[in-house]
Design an enzyme around this catalytic site. Structure first.
Site, PDB file in Angstrom:
ATOM      1  N   ASN A 161       0.806  -1.224   0.000  1.00 42.34           N
ATOM      2  CA  ASN A 161       0.000   0.000   0.000  1.00 42.34           C
ATOM      3  C   ASN A 161       0.845   1.284   0.000  1.00 42.34           C
ATOM      4  O   ASN A 161       0.314   2.376   0.080  1.00 42.34           O
ATOM      5  CB  ASN A 161      -1.002   0.000   1.165  1.00 42.34           C
ATOM      6  N   HIS A 162       2.153   1.141  -0.077  1.00 43.64           N
ATOM      7  CA  HIS A 162       3.009   2.334  -0.132  1.00 43.64           C
ATOM      8  C   HIS A 162       2.876   3.016  -1.497  1.00 43.64           C
ATOM      9  O   HIS A 162       2.673   2.348  -2.499  1.00 43.64           O
ATOM     10  CB  HIS A 162       4.471   1.951   0.126  1.00 43.64           C
ATOM     11  N   PHE A 163       3.013   4.326  -1.505  1.00 45.48           N
ATOM     12  CA  PHE A 163       2.860   5.030  -2.778  1.00 45.48           C
ATOM     13  C   PHE A 163       3.513   6.395  -2.742  1.00 45.48           C
ATOM     14  O   PHE A 163       3.873   6.916  -1.677  1.00 45.48           O
ATOM     15  CB  PHE A 163       1.368   5.191  -3.121  1.00 45.48           C
ATOM     16  N   LEU A 164       3.622   6.925  -3.927  1.00 48.36           N
ATOM     17  CA  LEU A 164       4.044   8.306  -4.133  1.00 48.36           C
ATOM     18  C   LEU A 164       2.992   8.871  -5.073  1.00 48.36           C
ATOM     19  O   LEU A 164       2.670   8.243  -6.076  1.00 48.36           O
ATOM     20  CB  LEU A 164       5.432   8.285  -4.778  1.00 48.36           C
ATOM     21  N   MET A 173      -6.285   4.950  -4.366  1.00 48.36           N
ATOM     22  CA  MET A 173      -5.668   5.628  -5.514  1.00 48.36           C
ATOM     23  C   MET A 173      -6.678   6.132  -6.553  1.00 48.36           C
ATOM     24  O   MET A 173      -6.287   6.772  -7.521  1.00 48.36           O
ATOM     25  CB  MET A 173      -4.621   4.737  -6.162  1.00 48.36           C
ATOM     26  N   HIS A 191      -5.775   6.827  10.372  1.00 52.11           N
ATOM     27  CA  HIS A 191      -4.568   6.927   9.545  1.00 52.11           C
ATOM     28  C   HIS A 191      -4.836   6.718   8.064  1.00 52.11           C
ATOM     29  O   HIS A 191      -3.951   6.919   7.242  1.00 52.11           O
ATOM     30  CB  HIS A 191      -3.506   5.937  10.028  1.00 52.11           C
ATOM     31  N   ALA A 245      -7.944   4.945   4.960  1.00 58.87           N
ATOM     32  CA  ALA A 245      -9.306   4.508   4.657  1.00 58.87           C
ATOM     33  C   ALA A 245      -9.635   3.202   5.382  1.00 58.87           C
ATOM     34  O   ALA A 245     -10.748   2.997   5.849  1.00 58.87           O
ATOM     35  CB  ALA A 245      -9.451   4.320   3.155  1.00 58.87           C
ATOM     36  N   GLY A 246      -8.664   2.345   5.481  1.00 58.27           N
ATOM     37  CA  GLY A 246      -8.917   1.022   6.057  1.00 58.27           C
ATOM     38  C   GLY A 246      -9.437   0.100   4.977  1.00 58.27           C
ATOM     39  O   GLY A 246     -10.295   0.476   4.177  1.00 58.27           O
ATOM     40  N   LYS A 263       3.510   3.217  -7.597  1.00 58.54           N
ATOM     41  CA  LYS A 263       3.403   2.142  -6.593  1.00 58.54           C
ATOM     42  C   LYS A 263       4.466   1.085  -6.839  1.00 58.54           C
ATOM     43  O   LYS A 263       4.915   0.898  -7.961  1.00 58.54           O
ATOM     44  CB  LYS A 263       2.017   1.499  -6.667  1.00 58.54           C
TER      45      LYS A 263
END
Lengths: 480, 132
Positions: free
Chosen positions: A202-205, A380, A403, A405-406, A479
């Site tokens: 789930n990490h992103f820029l 996204m 923190h 959306a979950g 991603k």
């Protein structure tokens, strides 16, 4: 195990104390969220956390709560710093996973013709996905230990960003008490090649635009306005943090037996804060947290460079200042007022963000009137939110809020839903460019896999755990 | 197995050795898909834990780290010794080649959450959740 839940009001639900629970559970959610939660194990996890020794106040869960491992994601729990415990499972594997937000002086219209080039350049310059790294960044062991001691301050001294950035990072970008000698050789080995990498999952820029301002005073203080381009970075401590957590779990499983702590789930293993095992973990965890701060600082520098190169503008023209950087997987020693008494607590935030109110000494001077910025990424396809901390969060949640959306769907269910669809093309049609490495990543991270983050922040605001300032919509997503 | 944020694996086999091999296969499948990583890379591992459940998690996390740091992708596994608290294993496998086996998803760790290893007369079963 079925967990009893009692409604307190429209956004508060209580899990009454029973069995081995030492305090009750308190969940911030609407009725629809609670109904969905009954079908998974997150409520049971809230109750499990309440069984740990030295818990102060309820075992808390934010509206983005979902089933985690050990603690629920969206869980907050405070333990007495003298008589309570610290649990690596209350922080998670990705220590100091967090989000930072950069502003800019650019408008959506200005970058529209260069958006694809910007996305490609960011994808090229910021390593994403498993095993990717910058070839021009090589750390010696000595340097890596400095990263662990000094966090983002190390990165700034190494030429990545400015001293002004440090003023706008939680804890100034350096968590005190870090001791690299408490971090295993294996963790250091895993981290060495991963500093300055986004990772995967789930990490992103993300390049975004501010599509709506809800609180004009706070937006002005943060330097945000409608139509403006912003950039979000979501990543953490990478393999170094995972290894610190795994090493600590081995120790804490033994420590739990040694201190006679009975565990409803082994992942909740813990030790007294003031024990050799507890102190060891906190020193190693702070090192991993500093690694994460430095990681996001390096990526920030490469984001700025990428924008400068593609748009042919200098820093003074782009004005890509750091608005703020928050941790959402962390345990911190903080002082809070509990029943009118000031107490030192070890506050665990597992998928939860600190949200200190206006006037708090740890809120940066520039934001002291409005409260600490809180960055809440969504999915996204939809939007993310910027909030500020409120006194309500101090009163009820040890200065914490949600923190993200979950997740709503499992990864399997998400993949099933997208079978036969071309997601990248679908998102491009909506004006969102996606660049991703992992085959499964885009499918598993589809917008439908997440709750609507607007629903989450509405509950937060209604409960007084934060004030909504602005909404950001994605334009380009990188991603791993 | 369904889990909102992560992935759970349930595996079984007639012996502990087979159970550990099945769990290894499941981990690899989550990471890179169902591959057969035959190759000339060799590895010997000796691990200890407090009980067989923790030994299984220790084993999977050891393989994750070897994959991440050394690029070792296990193929054949021979357990020289596999007891409640201790294992010794000889592994052969391949050096990870991202072009041949693109990453499906990154696994951060095998966790202790709802961890279970149980056995009946002829079957060993395990439940493990992976943090993604």
């Amino acid at each position: 195990m079925s967990v009893k839940v009692q409604q307190i009001d429209t956004c508060r639900w209580r899990i009454p104390r029973e069995g081995a629970m030492r305090s009750e559970g308190l969940i911030f959610a609407n009725a629809g969220m609670i109904e969905r939660l009954q079908r998974e194990k997150a409520l049971e996890q809230v109750a499990n956390v309440a069984t740990l020794p030295g818990i102060v106040g309820p075992s808390l869960a934010m509206p983005d709560i979902h089933w985690g491992y050990g603690f629920p994601i969206g869980g907050v729990a405070a333990f007495d710093a003298e008589h309570g415990v610290v649990s690596p499972g209350g922080v998670g594997y990705d220590i100091n996973c967090g989000v930072r937000l950069l502003r800019s002086a650019l408008s959506r219209e200005e970058i529209a013709p260069r958006l694809a080039e910007l996305a490609d350049t960011l994808y090229h310059n910021v390593p994403a996905g498993v095993g990717s790294q910058r070839r021009d960044l090589r750390l010696t062991l000595h340097e890596e230990k400095q990263v662990l001691r000094r966090g983002a301050a190390w990165a700034v001294d190494a030429g990545f960003g400015s001293a002004e950035d440090l003023e706008h990072i939680e804890a100034g970008g350096t968590l005190p008490g870090a001791d690299p000698e408490r971090v295993s050789e294996r963790a250091l080995a895993r981290g060495r090649s991963q500093l300055g990498t986004l990772g995967s999952g789930n990490h992103f820029l993300e390049i975004q635009h501010v599509d709506r301002v809800f609180a004009a005073d706070a937006a002005e203080a943060l330097g945000l306005y409608e139509g403006q381009i912003t950039v979000s970075i979501h990543t953490g401590s990478r393999g170094l943090g995972y290894q610190v957590c795994d090493d600590s779990l081995h120790t804490m499983l033994q420590a739990s037996r040694k201190y006679g702590i009975s565990l409803p789930d082994k992942q909740l293993c813990c030790a007294p804060v003031q024990s050799p095992e507890g102190e060891h973990y906190l020193a190693a965890m702070a090192g991993a947290a500093n690694f994460a701060f430095a990681n996001r600082q390096l990526i920030t520098a490469w984001v700025r460079e990428s924008f400068e190169r593609v748009l042919g503008k200098g820093p003074a023209e782009l004005r890509m200042g750091l608005i703020y950087d928050v941790c959402h997987n962390i345990a911190k020693l903080e002082t809070h007022l509990v029943a009118g008494r000031s107490r030192r607590l070890c506050v665990h935030r597992k998928g939860a963000t600190r949200a200190f109110p206006p006037g708090h000494p740890e809120t940066p001077a520039a934001y002291r009137q409005i409260g600490q910025p809180v960055l809440i990424p969504g999915d996204m396809g939809r939007y993310s939110f910027v909030l500020v901390g409120t006194p309500g969060a101090m009163d009820e949640t040890f200065g914490s809020t949600c923190h993200g959306a979950g997740r709503l769907l499992s990864r399997h269910a998400a993949k099933k839903l997208v079978r036969g669809r071309n997601l990248v093309a679908e998102l491009a049609q909506q004006g969102i460019l996606v660049r991703a490495t992992g085959r499964a990543t885009v499918a598993e991270e589809i917008p439908e896999a997440y709750k609507d983050v607007a629903e989450v922040v509405e509950v937060v605001e209604q409960a007084g755990l934060g004030r909504i300032v602005a909404r950001l919509r994605p334009l380009a997503v990188i991603k791993g | 197995m369904e889990h909102t944020a992560d992935i759970g694996i349930r595996c079984w086999g007639p012996t502990p050795d087979e159970l550990f091999r099945e769990a290894t296969g499941a981990l690899i499948e989550v990471m890179v898909g169902p591959v057969c990583a035959a190759g000339n890379e060799r590895l010997c591992l000796e691990l200890q834990a407090s009980c067989v459940e923790e030994l299984l998690v220790t084993w999977l996390n050891e393989l994750l780290v070897r994959f991440e740091i050394e690029g070792f992708l296990p193929g054949e596994i021979t357990f020289v010794q596999l007891e409640e608290q201790r294992l010794r294993a000889r592994l052969s496998g391949a050096r990870y080649d991202p072009a041949r086996w693109p990453i499906e998803r990154q696994v951060k760790a095998a966790t202790y959450h709802l961890l279970q290893v149980e056995h009946s007369l002829d079957t060993w079963r395990a439940t493990i959740y992976l943090d993604l």
